[in-house]
Design a protein around this motif. Structure first.
Motif, PDB file in Angstrom:
ATOM      1  N   VAL A 359      64.048  25.442  43.261  1.00 29.44           N
ATOM      2  CA  VAL A 359      62.987  25.658  44.252  1.00 29.44           C
ATOM      3  C   VAL A 359      61.729  24.891  43.872  1.00 29.44           C
ATOM      4  O   VAL A 359      61.091  24.228  44.711  1.00 29.44           O
ATOM      5  CB  VAL A 359      62.689  27.166  44.386  1.00 29.44           C
ATOM      6  N   ASP A 360      61.355  24.941  42.573  1.00 29.07           N
ATOM      7  CA  ASP A 360      60.147  24.257  42.117  1.00 29.07           C
ATOM      8  C   ASP A 360      60.269  22.745  42.300  1.00 29.07           C
ATOM      9  O   ASP A 360      59.322  22.083  42.758  1.00 29.07           O
ATOM     10  CB  ASP A 360      59.894  24.584  40.648  1.00 29.07           C
ATOM     11  N   GLN A 361      61.450  22.188  41.930  1.00 28.82           N
ATOM     12  CA  GLN A 361      61.635  20.742  42.055  1.00 28.82           C
ATOM     13  C   GLN A 361      61.572  20.287  43.512  1.00 28.82           C
ATOM     14  O   GLN A 361      60.944  19.262  43.830  1.00 28.82           O
ATOM     15  CB  GLN A 361      62.973  20.331  41.445  1.00 28.82           C
ATOM     16  N   LEU A 362      62.193  21.061  44.394  1.00 25.14           N
ATOM     17  CA  LEU A 362      62.165  20.704  45.807  1.00 25.14           C
ATOM     18  C   LEU A 362      60.761  20.819  46.384  1.00 25.14           C
ATOM     19  O   LEU A 362      60.321  19.973  47.179  1.00 25.14           O
ATOM     20  CB  LEU A 362      63.146  21.587  46.586  1.00 25.14           C
ATOM     21  N   SER A 363      60.011  21.875  45.968  1.00 23.71           N
ATOM     22  CA  SER A 363      58.641  22.044  46.458  1.00 23.71           C
ATOM     23  C   SER A 363      57.774  20.878  46.023  1.00 23.71           C
ATOM     24  O   SER A 363      56.974  20.340  46.805  1.00 23.71           O
ATOM     25  CB  SER A 363      58.060  23.366  45.935  1.00 23.71           C
ATOM     26  N   SER A 364      57.943  20.468  44.752  1.00 23.43           N
ATOM     27  CA  SER A 364      57.163  19.340  44.234  1.00 23.43           C
ATOM     28  C   SER A 364      57.521  18.055  44.971  1.00 23.43           C
ATOM     29  O   SER A 364      56.638  17.250  45.321  1.00 23.43           O
ATOM     30  CB  SER A 364      57.444  19.180  42.739  1.00 23.43           C
ATOM     31  N   ALA A 365      58.817  17.860  45.225  1.00 24.99           N
ATOM     32  CA  ALA A 365      59.244  16.652  45.934  1.00 24.99           C
ATOM     33  C   ALA A 365      58.699  16.629  47.351  1.00 24.99           C
ATOM     34  O   ALA A 365      58.271  15.579  47.863  1.00 24.99           O
ATOM     35  CB  ALA A 365      60.771  16.590  45.956  1.00 24.99           C
ATOM     36  N   ILE A 366      58.684  17.793  47.997  1.00 23.80           N
ATOM     37  CA  ILE A 366      58.156  17.875  49.371  1.00 23.80           C
ATOM     38  C   ILE A 366      56.672  17.550  49.396  1.00 23.80           C
ATOM     39  O   ILE A 366      56.187  16.806  50.273  1.00 23.80           O
ATOM     40  CB  ILE A 366      58.426  19.268  49.963  1.00 23.80           C
ATOM     41  N   ALA A 367      55.923  18.079  48.403  1.00 28.22           N
ATOM     42  CA  ALA A 367      54.476  17.797  48.347  1.00 28.22           C
ATOM     43  C   ALA A 367      54.227  16.306  48.172  1.00 28.22           C
ATOM     44  O   ALA A 367      53.340  15.716  48.816  1.00 28.22           O
ATOM     45  CB  ALA A 367      53.841  18.593  47.206  1.00 28.22           C
ATOM     46  N   GLY A 368      55.014  15.670  47.323  1.00 25.94           N
ATOM     47  CA  GLY A 368      54.858  14.230  47.107  1.00 25.94           C
ATOM     48  C   GLY A 368      55.165  13.439  48.363  1.00 25.94           C
ATOM     49  O   GLY A 368      54.463  12.473  48.706  1.00 25.94           O
ATOM     50  N   LEU A 369      56.271  13.810  49.068  1.00 27.46           N
ATOM     51  CA  LEU A 369      56.639  13.111  50.293  1.00 27.46           C
ATOM     52  C   LEU A 369      55.593  13.296  51.387  1.00 27.46           C
ATOM     53  O   LEU A 369      55.342  12.388  52.191  1.00 27.46           O
ATOM     54  CB  LEU A 369      58.007  13.597  50.776  1.00 27.46           C
ATOM     55  N   GLU A 370      54.990  14.518  51.458  1.00 24.80           N
ATOM     56  CA  GLU A 370      53.937  14.753  52.467  1.00 24.80           C
ATOM     57  C   GLU A 370      52.763  13.827  52.211  1.00 24.80           C
ATOM     58  O   GLU A 370      52.178  13.266  53.161  1.00 24.80           O
ATOM     59  CB  GLU A 370      53.514  16.211  52.437  1.00 24.80           C
ATOM     60  N   ALA A 371      52.391  13.647  50.934  1.00 29.74           N
ATOM     61  CA  ALA A 371      51.270  12.746  50.599  1.00 29.74           C
ATOM     62  C   ALA A 371      51.624  11.310  50.977  1.00 29.74           C
ATOM     63  O   ALA A 371      50.792  10.568  51.539  1.00 29.74           O
ATOM     64  CB  ALA A 371      50.962  12.847  49.106  1.00 29.74           C
ATOM     65  N   GLU A 372      52.842  10.886  50.694  1.00 28.87           N
ATOM     66  CA  GLU A 372      53.260   9.540  51.049  1.00 28.87           C
ATOM     67  C   GLU A 372      53.279   9.352  52.558  1.00 28.87           C
ATOM     68  O   GLU A 372      52.939   8.268  53.072  1.00 28.87           O
ATOM     69  CB  GLU A 372      54.653   9.268  50.476  1.00 28.87           C
ATOM     70  N   LEU A 373      53.682  10.425  53.285  1.00 33.55           N
ATOM     71  CA  LEU A 373      53.694  10.352  54.744  1.00 33.55           C
ATOM     72  C   LEU A 373      52.285  10.166  55.300  1.00 33.55           C
ATOM     73  O   LEU A 373      52.063   9.358  56.215  1.00 33.55           O
ATOM     74  CB  LEU A 373      54.346  11.623  55.310  1.00 33.55           C
ATOM     75  N   ASP A 374      51.318  10.908  54.740  1.00 30.76           N
ATOM     76  CA  ASP A 374      49.918  10.769  55.195  1.00 30.76           C
ATOM     77  C   ASP A 374      49.428   9.350  54.975  1.00 30.76           C
ATOM     78  O   ASP A 374      48.738   8.774  55.841  1.00 30.76           O
ATOM     79  CB  ASP A 374      49.035  11.776  54.461  1.00 30.76           C
ATOM     80  N   LYS A 375      49.736   8.763  53.821  1.00 29.05           N
ATOM     81  CA  LYS A 375      49.299   7.395  53.529  1.00 29.05           C
ATOM     82  C   LYS A 375      49.912   6.395  54.513  1.00 29.05           C
ATOM     83  O   LYS A 375      49.240   5.479  54.994  1.00 29.05           O
ATOM     84  CB  LYS A 375      49.709   7.009  52.111  1.00 29.05           C
ATOM     85  N   ALA A 376      51.225   6.575  54.802  1.00 31.69           N
ATOM     86  CA  ALA A 376      51.889   5.655  55.727  1.00 31.69           C
ATOM     87  C   ALA A 376      51.291   5.744  57.117  1.00 31.69           C
ATOM     88  O   ALA A 376      51.100   4.729  57.806  1.00 31.69           O
ATOM     89  CB  ALA A 376      53.386   5.972  55.757  1.00 31.69           C
ATOM     90  N   ARG A 377      50.982   6.957  57.564  1.00 38.51           N
ATOM     91  CA  ARG A 377      50.375   7.124  58.893  1.00 38.51           C
ATOM     92  C   ARG A 377      48.981   6.511  58.935  1.00 38.51           C
ATOM     93  O   ARG A 377      48.596   5.899  59.952  1.00 38.51           O
ATOM     94  CB  ARG A 377      50.312   8.596  59.244  1.00 38.51           C
ATOM     95  N   ALA A 378      48.239   6.692  57.813  1.00 38.03           N
ATOM     96  CA  ALA A 378      46.884   6.129  57.770  1.00 38.03           C
ATOM     97  C   ALA A 378      46.936   4.608  57.868  1.00 38.03           C
ATOM     98  O   ALA A 378      46.049   3.987  58.477  1.00 38.03           O
ATOM     99  CB  ALA A 378      46.181   6.557  56.485  1.00 38.03           C
ATOM    100  N   LYS A 379      47.940   4.013  57.305  1.00 37.26           N
ATOM    101  CA  LYS A 379      48.068   2.550  57.344  1.00 37.26           C
ATOM    102  C   LYS A 379      48.753   2.059  58.626  1.00 37.26           C
ATOM    103  O   LYS A 379      48.844   0.856  58.855  1.00 37.26           O
ATOM    104  CB  LYS A 379      48.887   2.068  56.151  1.00 37.26           C
ATOM    105  N   GLY A 380      49.253   3.009  59.404  1.00 33.25           N
ATOM    106  CA  GLY A 380      49.949   2.624  60.627  1.00 33.25           C
ATOM    107  C   GLY A 380      51.344   2.059  60.380  1.00 33.25           C
ATOM    108  O   GLY A 380      51.883   1.358  61.242  1.00 33.25           O
TER     109      GLY A 380
END
Length: 410
Positions: A359-380
């Motif tokens: 559960v901890d590993q998946l939660s950490s991976a999800i948090a990282g992917l959410e941050a990467e998603l925000d960056k990608a959207r910001a860059k278009g």
């Protein structure tokens, strides 16, 4: 004087024939008119013509041999040369010359045909000999091999003849192959007879052992001993048919004596154990109705022990139902054991720790992917954003399942 293109009759009745070599006397005619004389001697000529025509036809349309044709030609040539006949004897000689040339051609043709026939005969007989030698050297199927060798001899007899030296050489090889096959077959069966005698001695010993145990009441060890004897019997090979049948009859009779006695004792014992079967059927029925309904593995184990004690106290089972009832009871035991194992795996600290770590590993991976998603959207960057969204969807699904498993362990 009376004349003809090919002859004449003199005034004194002498008859002449004209040839390329000149005239010669062919006879005398005193009994009638000269024309009658010429008619008489022309008929003799016609007879010669008929003989020449017949020989021409035979040489043209039959298989008359060249030597026979030459003999006939020579005979006819002498008849024409000395013929007391009136006619174109030179033309007959020429026709005989032509026949001689044709006979010579036929002589050459027949010689070639004879040579070809001898070559074919040699090829046929060389094939027969080669196969006979193969049968003699290679086959171990003695019955079919012997039959084939006999067939080859018959094929040899029916085949055309080659030249004498070839015939003699090939027949010598064929005879040697037949003799070699006969010797090999004789040696094989002599050795086989020896082997069968050795097997007979071995099986005599096995039969003696079997007969010595036939009245034993030591059921278990003796049954195992008979099984061992049977394996040794099969492994020992075969004796001659007569001995094999007699020995097997004795061996089987000894076995039957023992096993019939054992079966009778066991049947009597099974009858006595029938009451135990009834008791165990009742225990099994109660256990199958009660244990699967118990949700707590510990309580199920406790209740199973009670049924196990009752099962042991009920005693031995008859052979005809032993496997069925014992198998059904073991199935109940296995079910309880599996439930206990599943409960242990569900509640063990190690399993909970592994589930929490997931559960901890998946939660950490999800948090990282959410941050990467925000960056990608910001860059278009739509392509990268879509990739992160798909990865997030999968990991959130995995996290939900992992959290559910962790909750079940709590």
């Amino acid at each position: 004087m009376t004349t003809d293109p090919w002859g004449r009759v003199d005034d004194d009745g002498t008859v002449y024939v004209r040839t390329s070599e000149g005239e010669r006397v062919v006879g005398s005619w005193q009994a009638g008119a000269p024309e009658e004389a010429l008619t008489f001697f022309r008929k003799k000529y016609d007879a010669l013509v008929t003989q020449v025509e017949l020989l021409e036809k035979r040489l043209r349309s039959t298989d008359l041999s060249a030597s026979a044709a030459m003999t006939a030609i020579d005979k006819l040539r002498g008849s024409v040369r000395e013929a007391n006949a009136v006619g174109d004897l030179d033309s007959l000689s020429e026709r005989l010359d032509a026949l001689t040339a044709r006979a010579e051609e036929r002589k050459v043709e027949q010689k070639q045909a004879q040579d070809q026939a001898r070559d074919q005969a040699r090829d046929i007989k060389e094939r027969i000999v080669a196969e006979a030698e193969r049968v003699a050297d290679e086959t171990t199927h003695w019955k079919s091999g012997g039959e084939r060798m006999t067939q080859l001899i018959e094929e040899w007899k029916k085949a055309p003849r080659a030249d004498r030296p070839t015939e003699q050489g090939l027949w010598k090889r064929l005879s040697a192959a037949r003799n070699s096959f006969s010797k090999r077959r004789k040696a094989y069966f002599a050795n086989l007879d020896q082997q069968r005698e050795e097997v007979r001695v071995v099986k005599e010993g096995l039969v003696s052992e079997a007969e010595s145990m036939s009245h034993s009441t030591d059921w278990g060890p003796t049954a195992r001993a008979y099984r061992d004897l049977m394996q040794r019997w099969k492994a020992s090979g075969r004796a001659d048919r007569a001995s094999e049948d007699k020995l097997w009859a004795r061996f089987k009779a000894a076995q039957d004596t023992f096993f019939d006695a054992r079966n009778a004792v066991f049947a009597e014992r099974d009858a006595e154990l029938r009451v135990n079967a009834e008791a165990k059927e009742k225990i099994l029925e109660e256990a199958e109705a009660e244990i699967p309904r118990i949700s707590d593995p510990r309580r199920a184990r406790t209740r199973l022990r009670e049924f196990q004690e009752a099962w042991e106290e009920a005693g031995q089972l008859p052979r005809d139902v032993r496997d069925q009832l014992e198998g059904a009871f073991r199935k109940l035991e296995d079910g309880v054991r599996k439930e206990e194992q599943a409960e242990w795996e569900r509640t063990s600290p190690e399993a909970r720790a592994r589930a929490q770590d997931t559960v901890d590993q998946l939660s950490s991976a999800i948090a990282g992917l959410e941050a990467e998603l925000d960056k990608a959207r910001a860059k278009g960057d739509e392509r990268k954003a879509k990739k992160h969204e798909e990865a997030l969807e999968a990991r959130r699904s995995w996290l939900a399942e992992a959290q559910k498993a962790l909750e079940e362990m709590s």
